[in-house]
Motif scaffolding. Sequence first.
Motif, PDB file in Angstrom:
ATOM      1  N   ILE A   1      76.804 -43.486 -26.908  1.00 12.10           N
ATOM      2  CA  ILE A   1      75.658 -42.825 -28.076  1.00 12.10           C
ATOM      3  C   ILE A   1      75.100 -41.510 -27.019  1.00 12.10           C
ATOM      4  O   ILE A   1      74.785 -40.433 -27.740  1.00 12.10           O
ATOM      5  N   GLY A   2      74.628 -41.759 -25.871  1.00 14.84           N
ATOM      6  CA  GLY A   2      74.451 -40.512 -24.881  1.00 14.84           C
ATOM      7  C   GLY A   2      75.302 -39.595 -24.908  1.00 14.84           C
ATOM      8  O   GLY A   2      75.205 -38.514 -25.034  1.00 14.84           O
ATOM      9  N   GLY A   3      76.767 -39.767 -24.876  1.00 13.32           N
ATOM     10  CA  GLY A   3      77.948 -38.841 -24.991  1.00 13.32           C
ATOM     11  C   GLY A   3      77.870 -38.066 -26.327  1.00 13.32           C
ATOM     12  O   GLY A   3      78.089 -36.887 -26.205  1.00 13.32           O
ATOM     13  N   VAL A   4      77.546 -38.831 -27.361  1.00 15.32           N
ATOM     14  CA  VAL A   4      77.424 -38.075 -28.674  1.00 15.32           C
ATOM     15  C   VAL A   4      76.516 -36.939 -28.471  1.00 15.32           C
ATOM     16  O   VAL A   4      76.694 -35.838 -28.881  1.00 15.32           O
ATOM     17  N   TRP A   5      75.201 -37.298 -28.189  1.00 14.51           N
ATOM     18  CA  TRP A   5      74.197 -36.265 -27.983  1.00 14.51           C
ATOM     19  C   TRP A   5      74.484 -35.170 -26.876  1.00 14.51           C
ATOM     20  O   TRP A   5      74.364 -33.920 -27.272  1.00 14.51           O
ATOM     21  N   LEU A   6      75.179 -35.441 -25.883  1.00 15.73           N
ATOM     22  CA  LEU A   6      75.564 -34.524 -24.955  1.00 15.73           C
ATOM     23  C   LEU A   6      76.502 -33.545 -25.407  1.00 15.73           C
ATOM     24  O   LEU A   6      76.667 -32.330 -25.400  1.00 15.73           O
ATOM     25  N   THR A   7      77.770 -34.159 -26.162  1.00 10.49           N
ATOM     26  CA  THR A   7      78.971 -33.504 -26.783  1.00 10.49           C
ATOM     27  C   THR A   7      78.221 -32.606 -28.041  1.00 10.49           C
ATOM     28  O   THR A   7      78.733 -31.463 -28.312  1.00 10.49           O
ATOM     29  N   SER A   8      77.154 -33.014 -28.751  1.00  8.70           N
ATOM     30  CA  SER A   8      76.868 -32.100 -29.795  1.00  8.70           C
ATOM     31  C   SER A   8      75.880 -31.118 -29.459  1.00  8.70           C
ATOM     32  O   SER A   8      75.736 -30.147 -30.152  1.00  8.70           O
TER      33      SER A   8
END
Length: 149
Positions: free
Chosen positions: A141-148
């Motif tokens: 979920i943190g990766g989603v935020w960083l990727t977005s």
Amino acid sequence: MNIMSGNVIGLTAVAVIGGCAVALQGQFMGVMERSVGTTGGIFINYASGAVLAIVLLVTMRDGHARAWMDVPWYALTAGVLGLVIAGSIGYTASRLGLTTAFTIIVATQFIVSLMLDHFGWLGATARPADLTRLLGVCAIIGGVWLTSK
């Protein structure tokens, strides 16, 4: 599970091939969505897949197609879910970019998969969600935020 066993290596290879296919399909669905629209892209996707499935069904003879009546009703919705998957990939990949779209899709897959495993829903083998798995999903979920960003 022994990571060095041939079965795990073979299964990992199949999963890697599947992951490559998903990424390529997402890109191709985005290209088709821009040219023929979401519905047209879904049709082309499933028509070409149906042709291959028919060829495999006729030549491989590994399944028991007549046993479909023994399959739980909810499992018969897999094709409909496939349409939702292909449509959402085609629609979002061409608008958000492939990385962002897939990051959101994959993160959602992990969250739902964790719940299916934990509770043993819809025929899944119950595998309790331990702290390691929960932290892994939180990292995604943190990766989603960083990727977005």
